[in-house]
Design a protein around this motif. Structure first.
Motif: not given
Length: 336
Positions: A267-269, A297-298, A327-336
């Motif tokens: 959310e927010g991306a 968002p970050n 999801r894997i990409a954004t989790k790795g970027a600290g977005a989750r």
């Protein structure tokens, strides 16, 4: 012999080479737990999943089959749109130039401008770029391709800028029937006529054509190269600031593929993307793709390219695989 059986034998050969740090590490330490991308690829078998994830802040890339050229389908329409904008900036034509469509310009393939032909026949070049990229219009793409010098000119433009495994070889009106063994599209052919013609093609001929398509080196790009192209666009290395802003707005307005990368971002991306989808023959799909820039968002940005070729999964599950890549990409970027 059923196409799925043929693919089980041929796909390991057609997609034998893989790139990306994740796949290489797994090959070295087979006893280690599979990476999330490898687990996802296992779900997609006998299809081949190609992924590259490029952090636009650090320049670090991870992926699976990242250096393997994959069938693009309509993903090529983003580079085409960039090239049209470039040619306009050079003075070859104006984006405000108006083109009047004729019956020879419309297409039996997916095409919003063909659907609206009775009501609207005049478009600016910029409008044709918008409908090509954001709505994946095949007739508009073929019109623009002819205007900029054909597939060879498009390929040369990007290869000269270091994107060496990017290649476009055919117009949509050539590639689409060839991929399913259908006769060539004729001028002024209606959608109904083309659909009826496709239904007359014997299944074994369709299967053979799809097998050839999945092994064909034409009209491909690797996931890694696709992310580098996205990075170059975002950095203003391909277009002026004004035209870069225009293209990013078009990509943000893409209407296709809401269940692909877009379904996997937090959310927010924001997502600036282009999809590509091939035909399905005997439950084997030629390509289900999505590439784009995810603005988190970050403040971090990721260029993500996900290509799935030769999958026997139904469309909903193929799209879910691409959503999981996001999801894997954004989790790795600290977005989750």
């Amino acid at each position: 012999m059923a196409l799925k059986t043929i693919l089980t034998m041929m796909l390991p050969l057609a997609f034998a080479c893989s790139g990306g740090e994740a796949s290489q590490n797994n090959a070295v330490a087979a006893e280690a737990p599979a990476s999330p991308l490898q687990q996802l690829a296992d779900r997609a078998k006998p299809g081949t999943l190609g992924v590259a994830i490029l952090d636009l802040q650090t320049g670090q890339m991870q992926g699976l089959n990242a250096d393997k050229p994959m069938p693009m389908q309509s993903v090529f329409k983003l580079p085409l749109g960039i090239f049209v904008f470039h040619k306009a900036a050079e003075g070859a034509f104006s984006l405000d130039e108006k083109i009047t469509l004729t019956e020879d310009d419309i297409s039996p393939l997916y095409s919003p401008i063909t659907d609206r032909f009775a009501e609207k026949k005049v478009y600016t070049i910029e409008e044709l770029v918008e409908v090509t990229v954001a709505q994946s219009d095949n007739a508009a793409a073929d019109l623009l391709m002819k205007r900029v010098g054909g597939p060879e000119a498009l390929t040369r433009f990007f290869q000269e800028r270091g994107f060496e495994d990017f290649r476009v070889d055919r117009y949509e009106y050539e590639m689409q029937p060839q991929s399913v063994g259908a006769p060539a599209i004729q001028p002024r052919m209606t959608r109904e006529q083309y659909s009826a013609l496709r239904q007359t093609v014997p299944l074994d001929r369709q299967q053979a054509a799809m097998t050839l398509y999945l092994a064909d080196p034409r009209d491909r790009v690797s996931p890694a190269t696709a992310t580098r192209m996205l990075a170059a666009l975002d950095a203003g290395k391909l277009l002026s600031p004004e035209l870069t802003k225009k293209m990013m707005a078009i990509l943000e307005g893409t209407t296709s593929g809401p269940a692909r990368l877009k379904a996997g971002i937090p959310e927010g991306a924001k997502l600036y993307h282009k999809t590509g989808t091939g035909a399905t023959v005997d439950n084997v799909n030629g390509a289900t793709n999505d590439i784009g820039i995810i603005a988190l968002p970050n403040g971090r940005k990721l260029a993500v390219a996900a290509f799935l070729a030769g999958s026997t999964l139904p469309n909903e599950q193929r799209e879910a695989v691409l959503a999981e890549v996001a999801r894997i990409a954004t989790k790795g970027a600290g977005a989750r």
